[in-house]
Design a protein around this motif. Structure first.
Motif, PDB file in Angstrom:
ATOM      1  N   VAL A   1       0.862  -1.194   0.000  1.00 39.66           N
ATOM      2  CA  VAL A   1       0.000   0.000   0.000  1.00 39.66           C
ATOM      3  C   VAL A   1       0.894   1.239   0.000  1.00 39.66           C
ATOM      4  CG1 VAL A   1      -1.763   1.273   1.255  1.00 39.66           C
ATOM      5  CG2 VAL A   1      -1.763  -1.218   1.303  1.00 39.66           C
ATOM      6  N   PRO A   2       0.830   2.047  -1.042  1.00 40.49           N
ATOM      7  CA  PRO A   2       1.659   3.257  -1.057  1.00 40.49           C
ATOM      8  C   PRO A   2       1.172   4.252  -0.011  1.00 40.49           C
ATOM      9  CG  PRO A   2       0.212   3.206  -2.956  1.00 40.49           C
ATOM     10  CD  PRO A   2       0.017   1.914  -2.217  1.00 40.49           C
ATOM     11  N   GLU A   3       2.141   4.921   0.622  1.00 38.41           N
ATOM     12  CA  GLU A   3       1.785   5.912   1.624  1.00 38.41           C
ATOM     13  C   GLU A   3       1.221   7.145   0.943  1.00 38.41           C
ATOM     14  OE1 GLU A   3       4.700   6.886   4.629  1.00 38.41           O
ATOM     15  OE2 GLU A   3       5.681   4.989   4.255  1.00 38.41           O
ATOM     16  N   LYS A   4       0.245   7.745   1.587  1.00 31.00           N
ATOM     17  CA  LYS A   4      -0.290   9.005   1.085  1.00 31.00           C
ATOM     18  C   LYS A   4       0.679  10.095   1.531  1.00 31.00           C
ATOM     19  CE  LYS A   4      -3.761  10.777   3.227  1.00 31.00           C
ATOM     20  NZ  LYS A   4      -5.048  10.984   3.855  1.00 31.00           N
ATOM     21  N   ILE A   5       1.110  10.918   0.601  1.00 26.01           N
ATOM     22  CA  ILE A   5       2.064  11.984   0.947  1.00 26.01           C
ATOM     23  C   ILE A   5       1.340  13.320   0.867  1.00 26.01           C
ATOM     24  CG2 ILE A   5       4.151  13.168   0.187  1.00 26.01           C
ATOM     25  CD1 ILE A   5       5.308  10.491  -0.539  1.00 26.01           C
ATOM     26  N   ILE A   6       1.386  14.068   1.967  1.00 23.53           N
ATOM     27  CA  ILE A   6       0.778  15.399   1.969  1.00 23.53           C
ATOM     28  C   ILE A   6       1.828  16.414   2.401  1.00 23.53           C
ATOM     29  CG2 ILE A   6      -1.586  14.582   2.346  1.00 23.53           C
ATOM     30  CD1 ILE A   6      -1.339  15.271   5.268  1.00 23.53           C
ATOM     31  N   PRO A   7       1.664  17.673   1.998  1.00 27.09           N
ATOM     32  CA  PRO A   7       2.685  18.673   2.309  1.00 27.09           C
ATOM     33  C   PRO A   7       2.795  18.936   3.812  1.00 27.09           C
ATOM     34  CG  PRO A   7       0.821  19.669   1.153  1.00 27.09           C
ATOM     35  CD  PRO A   7       0.579  18.198   1.197  1.00 27.09           C
ATOM     36  N   LYS A   8       3.985  19.373   4.187  1.00 23.20           N
ATOM     37  CA  LYS A   8       4.327  19.646   5.574  1.00 23.20           C
ATOM     38  C   LYS A   8       3.298  20.537   6.268  1.00 23.20           C
ATOM     39  CE  LYS A   8       8.781  20.709   6.419  1.00 23.20           C
ATOM     40  NZ  LYS A   8       9.999  21.462   6.669  1.00 23.20           N
ATOM     41  N   ASN A   9       2.875  21.623   5.599  1.00 24.26           N
ATOM     42  CA  ASN A   9       1.967  22.570   6.256  1.00 24.26           C
ATOM     43  C   ASN A   9       0.537  22.066   6.354  1.00 24.26           C
ATOM     44  OD1 ASN A   9       1.311  22.783   3.591  1.00 24.26           O
ATOM     45  ND2 ASN A   9       1.754  24.958   3.397  1.00 24.26           N
ATOM     46  N   ALA A  10       0.235  20.910   5.722  1.00 21.99           N
ATOM     47  CA  ALA A  10      -1.112  20.331   5.816  1.00 21.99           C
ATOM     48  C   ALA A  10      -1.200  19.301   6.946  1.00 21.99           C
ATOM     49  CB  ALA A  10      -1.495  19.683   4.490  1.00 21.99           C
ATOM     50  N   HIS A  11      -0.068  18.988   7.552  1.00 23.86           N
ATOM     51  CA  HIS A  11      -0.049  18.030   8.660  1.00 23.86           C
ATOM     52  C   HIS A  11      -0.619  18.665   9.924  1.00 23.86           C
ATOM     53  CE1 HIS A  11       2.647  15.655   6.214  1.00 23.86           C
ATOM     54  NE2 HIS A  11       2.626  14.697   7.108  1.00 23.86           N
ATOM     55  N   GLN A  12      -1.302  17.854  10.714  1.00 18.96           N
ATOM     56  CA  GLN A  12      -1.700  18.249  12.065  1.00 18.96           C
ATOM     57  C   GLN A  12      -1.098  17.194  12.986  1.00 18.96           C
ATOM     58  OE1 GLN A  12      -3.593  20.948  13.343  1.00 18.96           O
ATOM     59  NE2 GLN A  12      -3.153  21.728  11.322  1.00 18.96           N
ATOM     60  N   LEU A  13       0.110  17.434  13.469  1.00 15.72           N
ATOM     61  CA  LEU A  13       0.807  16.417  14.253  1.00 15.72           C
ATOM     62  C   LEU A  13       0.226  16.317  15.654  1.00 15.72           C
ATOM     63  CD1 LEU A  13       4.481  17.116  13.166  1.00 15.72           C
ATOM     64  CD2 LEU A  13       2.893  15.430  12.275  1.00 15.72           C
ATOM     65  N   VAL A  14       0.195  15.089  16.160  1.00 17.97           N
ATOM     66  CA  VAL A  14      -0.359  14.801  17.474  1.00 17.97           C
ATOM     67  C   VAL A  14       0.727  14.124  18.311  1.00 17.97           C
ATOM     68  CG1 VAL A  14      -2.173  13.538  18.685  1.00 17.97           C
ATOM     69  CG2 VAL A  14      -2.607  14.426  16.406  1.00 17.97           C
ATOM     70  N   PHE A  15       0.713  14.389  19.603  1.00 11.92           N
ATOM     71  CA  PHE A  15       1.659  13.736  20.508  1.00 11.92           C
ATOM     72  C   PHE A  15       0.957  12.656  21.308  1.00 11.92           C
ATOM     73  CE2 PHE A  15       3.650  17.792  19.799  1.00 11.92           C
ATOM     74  CZ  PHE A  15       4.992  17.470  19.718  1.00 11.92           C
ATOM     75  N   LYS A  16       1.672  11.565  21.537  1.00 10.79           N
ATOM     76  CA  LYS A  16       1.203  10.530  22.459  1.00 10.79           C
ATOM     77  C   LYS A  16       2.345  10.270  23.419  1.00 10.79           C
ATOM     78  CE  LYS A  16      -1.858   7.863  19.444  1.00 10.79           C
ATOM     79  NZ  LYS A  16      -2.037   6.518  18.862  1.00 10.79           N
ATOM     80  N   PHE A  17       1.990   9.877  24.616  1.00 11.76           N
ATOM     81  CA  PHE A  17       3.008   9.573  25.609  1.00 11.76           C
ATOM     82  C   PHE A  17       2.772   8.169  26.122  1.00 11.76           C
ATOM     83  CE2 PHE A  17       4.646   9.626  29.973  1.00 11.76           C
ATOM     84  CZ  PHE A  17       5.964   9.983  29.703  1.00 11.76           C
ATOM     85  N   GLU A  18       3.816   7.346  26.135  1.00 10.09           N
ATOM     86  CA  GLU A  18       3.687   5.971  26.605  1.00 10.09           C
ATOM     87  C   GLU A  18       4.844   5.650  27.518  1.00 10.09           C
ATOM     88  OE1 GLU A  18       3.611   3.250  23.330  1.00 10.09           O
ATOM     89  OE2 GLU A  18       1.748   4.051  22.516  1.00 10.09           O
ATOM     90  N   LYS A  19       4.629   4.629  28.345  1.00  6.26           N
ATOM     91  CA  LYS A  19       5.742   4.084  29.131  1.00  6.26           C
ATOM     92  C   LYS A  19       5.989   2.677  28.642  1.00  6.26           C
ATOM     93  CE  LYS A  19       6.512   6.658  33.122  1.00  6.26           C
ATOM     94  NZ  LYS A  19       7.122   6.690  34.376  1.00  6.26           N
ATOM     95  N   ARG A  20       7.228   2.391  28.303  1.00  5.60           N
ATOM     96  CA  ARG A  20       7.610   1.046  27.877  1.00  5.60           C
ATOM     97  C   ARG A  20       8.743   0.593  28.763  1.00  5.60           C
ATOM     98  NH1 ARG A  20       7.621   2.158  21.556  1.00  5.60           N
ATOM     99  NH2 ARG A  20       5.442   2.701  21.351  1.00  5.60           N
ATOM    100  N   ASN A  21       8.580  -0.530  29.389  1.00  6.60           N
ATOM    101  CA  ASN A  21       9.587  -1.025  30.337  1.00  6.60           C
ATOM    102  C   ASN A  21       9.932   0.053  31.363  1.00  6.60           C
ATOM    103  OD1 ASN A  21       9.649  -3.324  28.726  1.00  6.60           O
ATOM    104  ND2 ASN A  21      11.320  -2.530  27.487  1.00  6.60           N
TER     105      ASN A  21
END
Length: 82
Positions: A1-21
């Motif tokens: 499945v090819p990745e959908k590529i969108i321009p940098k300024n169209a991104h809405q980045l989200v943060f997640k926080f996890e604990k591993r080990n």
């Protein structure tokens, strides 16, 4: 499945926080960009924050609780956040 590529300024980045080990991990995503661009962002973040990290699909994972620092670095590179 090819990745959908969108321009940098169209991104809405989200943060997640996890604990591993019992160690904190900050996830930033979802990135819809080429693999090379993801590697570039990861390398910028790792250098600026002096920490480890990896790419996991559309997400970039950074060791530690780095949300504000990551936001500062990525904002200076013209990324947007929710």
């Amino acid at each position: 499945v090819p990745e959908k590529i969108i321009p940098k300024n169209a991104h809405q980045l989200v943060f997640k926080f996890e604990k591993r080990n019992n160690k904190p991990v900050t996830l930033i995503g979802r990135f819809f960009i080429s693999g090379d661009e993801k590697k570039l962002i990861l390398s910028i973040l790792k250098k600026k924050l002096s920490t480890g990290g990896t790419i996991n699909g559309e997400w970039i994972e950074i060791q530690g609780d780095m949300k504000e620092k990551i936001k500062n670095v990525l904002s200076s590179h013209d990324w947007n956040f929710k």
